[in-house]
Design a protein around this motif. Sequence first.
Motif, PDB file in Angstrom:
ATOM      1  N   UNK A   1      31.467  25.927  43.015  1.00 21.65           N
ATOM      2  CA  UNK A   1      30.321  26.909  43.995  1.00 21.65           C
ATOM      3  C   UNK A   1      29.357  28.061  43.381  1.00 21.65           C
ATOM      4  N   UNK A   2      28.760  28.001  41.652  1.00 20.29           N
ATOM      5  CA  UNK A   2      28.298  27.838  41.463  1.00 20.29           C
ATOM      6  C   UNK A   2      26.386  26.822  41.683  1.00 20.29           C
TER       7      UNK A   2
ATOM      8  N   UNK B   1      25.930  33.375  40.460  1.00 18.88           N
ATOM      9  CA  UNK B   1      25.805  33.525  41.862  1.00 18.88           C
ATOM     10  C   UNK B   1      27.676  33.875  42.571  1.00 18.88           C
ATOM     11  N   UNK B   2      28.566  33.362  41.408  1.00 15.59           N
ATOM     12  CA  UNK B   2      30.497  33.312  42.125  1.00 15.59           C
ATOM     13  C   UNK B   2      30.027  34.437  42.837  1.00 15.59           C
ATOM     14  N   UNK B   3      30.735  34.297  43.799  1.00 15.06           N
ATOM     15  CA  UNK B   3      31.687  35.468  44.567  1.00 15.06           C
ATOM     16  C   UNK B   3      33.318  35.499  43.861  1.00 15.06           C
ATOM     17  N   UNK B   4      33.139  33.746  44.090  1.00 12.96           N
ATOM     18  CA  UNK B   4      34.917  34.139  43.665  1.00 12.96           C
ATOM     19  C   UNK B   4      35.493  33.852  42.483  1.00 12.96           C
TER      20      UNK B   4
ATOM     21  N   UNK C   1      32.408  27.253  49.677  1.00 15.92           N
ATOM     22  CA  UNK C   1      31.319  27.773  49.452  1.00 15.92           C
ATOM     23  C   UNK C   1      30.008  27.256  48.201  1.00 15.92           C
ATOM     24  N   UNK C   2      30.353  26.599  48.239  1.00 19.22           N
ATOM     25  CA  UNK C   2      29.624  25.834  47.392  1.00 19.22           C
ATOM     26  C   UNK C   2      28.262  24.822  47.603  1.00 19.22           C
TER      27      UNK C   2
ATOM     28  N   UNK D   1      47.631  32.334  47.077  1.00 16.54           N
ATOM     29  CA  UNK D   1      46.437  32.854  46.643  1.00 16.54           C
ATOM     30  C   UNK D   1      45.473  32.268  46.002  1.00 16.54           C
ATOM     31  N   UNK D   2      45.698  31.782  44.448  1.00 14.12           N
ATOM     32  CA  UNK D   2      45.053  30.994  43.584  1.00 14.12           C
ATOM     33  C   UNK D   2      44.291  29.884  44.492  1.00 14.12           C
ATOM     34  N   UNK D   3      44.889  29.582  44.585  1.00 14.11           N
ATOM     35  CA  UNK D   3      44.653  27.929  45.453  1.00 14.11           C
ATOM     36  C   UNK D   3      43.496  27.846  46.867  1.00 14.11           C
ATOM     37  N   UNK D   4      44.168  29.856  47.556  1.00 17.51           N
ATOM     38  CA  UNK D   4      43.099  30.007  48.882  1.00 17.51           C
ATOM     39  C   UNK D   4      41.369  29.856  48.216  1.00 17.51           C
ATOM     40  N   UNK D   5      41.848  30.911  47.063  1.00 18.76           N
ATOM     41  CA  UNK D   5      40.074  30.889  46.896  1.00 18.76           C
ATOM     42  C   UNK D   5      39.630  30.338  46.160  1.00 18.76           C
ATOM     43  N   UNK D   6      40.164  28.907  45.224  1.00 23.22           N
ATOM     44  CA  UNK D   6      39.641  28.400  44.922  1.00 23.22           C
ATOM     45  C   UNK D   6      39.164  27.363  45.688  1.00 23.22           C
ATOM     46  N   UNK D   7      39.222  27.665  46.662  1.00 28.38           N
ATOM     47  CA  UNK D   7      39.202  25.927  48.684  1.00 28.38           C
ATOM     48  C   UNK D   7      37.844  27.269  48.785  1.00 28.38           C
TER      49      UNK D   7
END
Length: 397
Positions: A283-284, A262-265, A252-253, A241-247
């Motif tokens: 991301x930001x 403004x990061x969503x993750x 997104x960045x 889960x962590x890796x998927x959200x990190x990717x």
Amino acid sequence: MQQIFKNIKGDRLIWAIVALLAILSFLPVYSAASNLAYRGGGSNTFTFFIKHFVHLLLGFSIMYGVHKIPYRYFRGLSLVMIPIVLVLLTITILQGTTVEGASASRWIQIPFVNMSFQTSTFAAVVLMVYVARYLSKMKDKTITFKSSILPLWMPVFLVLALILPSNFSTTAIIFTMVLVLVFLGGYPVKYLAVILGSGIIALTFFVLVAKTTEGPLRVKVNTWENRIKNYWNGEDTEADYQIEKAKIAIASGKIKGVGPGKSIQKNFLPQSSSDFIFAIIIEEYGLIGGFLIMLLYLWLLFRVVIVAQKADTVFGKLLVLGVGLPIIFQALINMAVAVELFPVTGQTLPLISSGGTSIWMTCLAIGIILSVSARREEIKQQEINEDNPLEILSETI
């Protein structure tokens, strides 16, 4: 302000790099802390911002104080601190702390203050200083495997054995850095192969014993196995889960990022202000921000090598490499985990991630490096004075 700069010794570029990393950490930590504030109930992000500021302030105080100590004193201090480190690690592991059934005895509570301290991080710095001391002492002597077991490898394996049950990644990093340092210090390669093989056998024995028992150690070992298997197989499981959200955050960045704050993750990624803060930075601030952080660490590595090369003693050279290389190595591992080049390790990004112990011990290590470079400056100044007798006469008058 001029008086402050006058009292700062050592490599000025290292001071600048460390200060820049600390300054750049505030916005990502403040942004990512919204997740912690939400989970914490009545907290707010500014509370975490102030906490991070206090950690950095104390860290820079440690760095300033340590860099004023002549580095030759660290040789004797390492002998005194090794038994203290073993006691602290023993106390830590005897606490029997568990998280979701797995062994997680990493911290001890600091008396009289509401703060915890990760003993393994402190042990890593002390151990590297101790190893540098031994290697410098044996520089002009013939090292045999038998003669090095008790004074060198016994403390190393005792420290690693006490850290391993709750923190495999830290154990692996320390062991790797010790091997690198002893190789650079001239320890015979044929003996290093024996040590490496012994370490692998000891780890295998620990895993087999843990899997035959019921309790936190078995759960911990199963967690290690699942992380490695999922990484190599590329399976999408709950553990990823962590890796998927990190990717997702990194994707997104893009190049320039979505903008500060403004990061969503950050709202979904666990440990977004510590272990996975690099993903939030990208991301930001995009790949530009990510490459800037990476370049700063590589620049720090370059300065560490320069300081080691210019050190006036063998102990100084090995000391700088011993405490400096792990900082860069840990940073690269943290960034590699965020982009899935490495399995999840739980290692923070030095000087940027939130967390007091990581910041304090990084500042302690950098203070030691600055102490070595400050000594080089003193020698250089003495050489200048010897070449200019009129300057010595004017200072005397």
